[in-house]
Write an enzyme that holds these catalytic residues in place. Structure first.
Site, mmCIF file in Angstrom:
data_model
loop_
_atom_site.group_PDB
_atom_site.id
_atom_site.type_symbol
_atom_site.label_atom_id
_atom_site.label_comp_id
_atom_site.label_asym_id
_atom_site.label_seq_id
_atom_site.Cartn_x
_atom_site.Cartn_y
_atom_site.Cartn_z
ATOM 1 N N ASN A 166 0.878 -1.173 0.000
ATOM 2 C CA ASN A 166 0.000 0.000 0.000
ATOM 3 C C ASN A 166 0.913 1.220 0.000
ATOM 4 O O ASN A 166 1.494 1.557 1.027
ATOM 5 C CB ASN A 166 -0.903 -0.031 1.241
ATOM 6 C CG ASN A 166 -1.760 1.220 1.356
ATOM 7 O OD1 ASN A 166 -1.763 2.071 0.471
ATOM 8 N ND2 ASN A 166 -2.480 1.340 2.465
ATOM 9 N N LYS A 179 0.162 4.255 -0.302
ATOM 10 C CA LYS A 179 -0.479 5.435 0.295
ATOM 11 C C LYS A 179 -0.243 6.662 -0.595
ATOM 12 O O LYS A 179 -0.172 6.531 -1.808
ATOM 13 C CB LYS A 179 -0.006 5.615 1.747
ATOM 14 C CG LYS A 179 -0.193 4.308 2.551
ATOM 15 C CD LYS A 179 -0.090 4.472 4.027
ATOM 16 C CE LYS A 179 -0.315 3.121 4.707
ATOM 17 N NZ LYS A 179 -0.266 3.181 6.153
ATOM 18 N N HIS A 192 -9.648 1.011 4.586
ATOM 19 C CA HIS A 192 -8.405 1.155 5.344
ATOM 20 C C HIS A 192 -8.655 2.043 6.565
ATOM 21 O O HIS A 192 -9.455 2.979 6.500
ATOM 22 C CB HIS A 192 -7.315 1.765 4.441
ATOM 23 C CG HIS A 192 -5.954 1.706 5.065
ATOM 24 N ND1 HIS A 192 -5.548 2.619 6.020
ATOM 25 C CD2 HIS A 192 -4.938 0.835 4.900
ATOM 26 C CE1 HIS A 192 -4.317 2.306 6.407
ATOM 27 N NE2 HIS A 192 -3.921 1.228 5.744
ATOM 28 N N GLU A 209 -7.059 4.397 7.777
ATOM 29 C CA GLU A 209 -6.835 5.828 7.529
ATOM 30 C C GLU A 209 -8.054 6.457 6.858
ATOM 31 O O GLU A 209 -8.368 7.624 7.083
ATOM 32 C CB GLU A 209 -5.562 6.020 6.684
ATOM 33 C CG GLU A 209 -4.309 5.782 7.529
ATOM 34 C CD GLU A 209 -3.109 5.250 6.777
ATOM 35 O OE1 GLU A 209 -3.068 5.332 5.532
ATOM 36 O OE2 GLU A 209 -2.191 4.725 7.445
ATOM 37 N N GLU A 237 -5.549 -5.269 10.228
ATOM 38 C CA GLU A 237 -4.532 -4.249 10.489
ATOM 39 C C GLU A 237 -4.853 -3.540 11.802
ATOM 40 O O GLU A 237 -5.678 -2.611 11.825
ATOM 41 C CB GLU A 237 -4.521 -3.208 9.369
ATOM 42 C CG GLU A 237 -4.160 -3.753 8.010
ATOM 43 C CD GLU A 237 -3.560 -2.667 7.109
ATOM 44 O OE1 GLU A 237 -2.453 -2.878 6.625
ATOM 45 O OE2 GLU A 237 -4.184 -1.613 6.925
ATOM 46 N N GLY A 279 2.290 2.030 10.874
ATOM 47 C CA GLY A 279 3.243 3.142 10.788
ATOM 48 C C GLY A 279 3.924 3.477 12.100
ATOM 49 O O GLY A 279 4.536 4.540 12.237
ATOM 50 N N SER A 323 3.245 -2.391 10.327
ATOM 51 C CA SER A 323 4.689 -2.471 10.578
ATOM 52 C C SER A 323 5.303 -3.821 10.193
ATOM 53 O O SER A 323 6.161 -4.351 10.905
ATOM 54 C CB SER A 323 5.008 -2.120 12.039
ATOM 55 O OG SER A 323 4.601 -0.796 12.328
HETATM 56 P P1 13P Z 1 2.871 0.173 7.729
HETATM 57 O O1 13P Z 1 3.387 -1.092 7.092
HETATM 58 O O2 13P Z 1 3.652 1.388 7.308
HETATM 59 O O3 13P Z 1 2.746 0.036 9.211
HETATM 60 O O4 13P Z 1 1.402 0.421 7.156
HETATM 61 C C1 13P Z 1 0.503 -0.628 7.164
HETATM 62 C C2 13P Z 1 -0.661 -0.262 6.351
HETATM 63 O O5 13P Z 1 -1.401 0.650 6.678
HETATM 64 C C3 13P Z 1 -0.910 -1.011 5.116
HETATM 65 O O6 13P Z 1 -2.163 -0.764 4.613
#
Ligand code: 13P
Length: 246
Positions: free
Chosen positions: A9, A11, A93, A95, A165, A171, A211
């Protein structure tokens, strides 16, 4: 047997040119026994599709609108994504839930529309740190899925990918332990069995995200109910090669 899936992803990172160059370099290195997908920003989909041609890597988007078409300024439809060459779509997601107020109901509408257009949905669920500390992780994830997957047929469910997740792991560098991740992914499999029967539940791929790194990927992906990863930060580095091979 479920085929493992490594999904990156990206982002809101990289310009179309940067995305094309990075994808062209990384895609051939990820070749292995797993499915690999780069979920890239809308504006980079077409360029990345061309850049990964022949590598076996698929391209996905990170969001879509649930309506077919029309007066929805700034939105992108499922058929537009398909037309641009996307095969996968991330839905719900954390976010998007946190910053754009997406609810399980919206997730459900997007999921149904994505399946209608033959996109492979990756539906994200997961708890916040507070919810984990309150001891409601499993109940919460079950409810997110019951609502998010509402009215799905077993045939459509079998095509859907679920990504667990935990919000606190995204993150932050705080990866869930493989036991924590397997506990929730196992509970998700149990719910899928209740909803669609054992046969279908055994076909559905469940990913872990939060992560994931080159160092922890193989232990996580070795768990019985974890069929790969949804990877943020590390998908923009050469580490993704190691993760895809894990
Ligand atoms: P990270 O791998 O940066 O923690 O992000 C995970 C994520 O949100 C994947 O969709």
């Amino acid at each position: 047997m479920r085929k493992k899936l490594a999904a990156g992803n990206w982002k809101m990172n990289l310009t179309p040119n940067e995305a094309r160059d990075f994808a062209a370099k990384l895609a051939p290195k990820t070749k292995g026994d797993s499915d690999v997908v780069f979920c890239v920003p809308f504006v980079s989909i077409s360029d990345v599709v061309k850049a990964v041609e022949g590598s076996g890597v698929s391209v996905g988007a990170q969001n879509m609108h649930f309506e077919e078409k029309g007066a929805f300024t700034g939105e992108i439809s499922a058929s537009q994504l398909v037309g641009a060459g996307a095969k996968y779509i991330i839905i719900g997601h954390s976010e998007r839930r946190q910053y754009f107020l997406e609810t399980d109901e919206i997730v459900n509408k997007k999921l149904i529309k994505a399946l209608e257009h033959g996109l492979i949905p990756i539906v994200c669920v997961g708890e916040t740190l507070k919810e984990r500390e309150d001891g409601i992780t499993i109940e919460l994830v079950r409810m997110q899925l019951k609502r998010g997957l509402l009215r799905l047929t077993p045939e459509d469910a079998a095509k859907t990918v679920i990504a667990y997740e935990p919000v606190w792991a995204i993150g932050t560098g705080k990866t869930a332990t493989s036991e924590q991740a397997e506990e929730v992914c196992g509970a998700i499999r149990t719910l899928l069995e209740e909803l669609y029967g054992k046969n279908t539940a055994e076909q559905i791929r469940i990913l872990y995200g939060g992560s994931v790194t080159a160092d922890n990927a193989s232990e996580l992906f070795a768990q019985k109910n974890i069929d790969g990863g949804l990877v943020g930060g590390a998908s923009l580095k050469d580490d993704f090669e190691v993760i895809a091979k894990a």
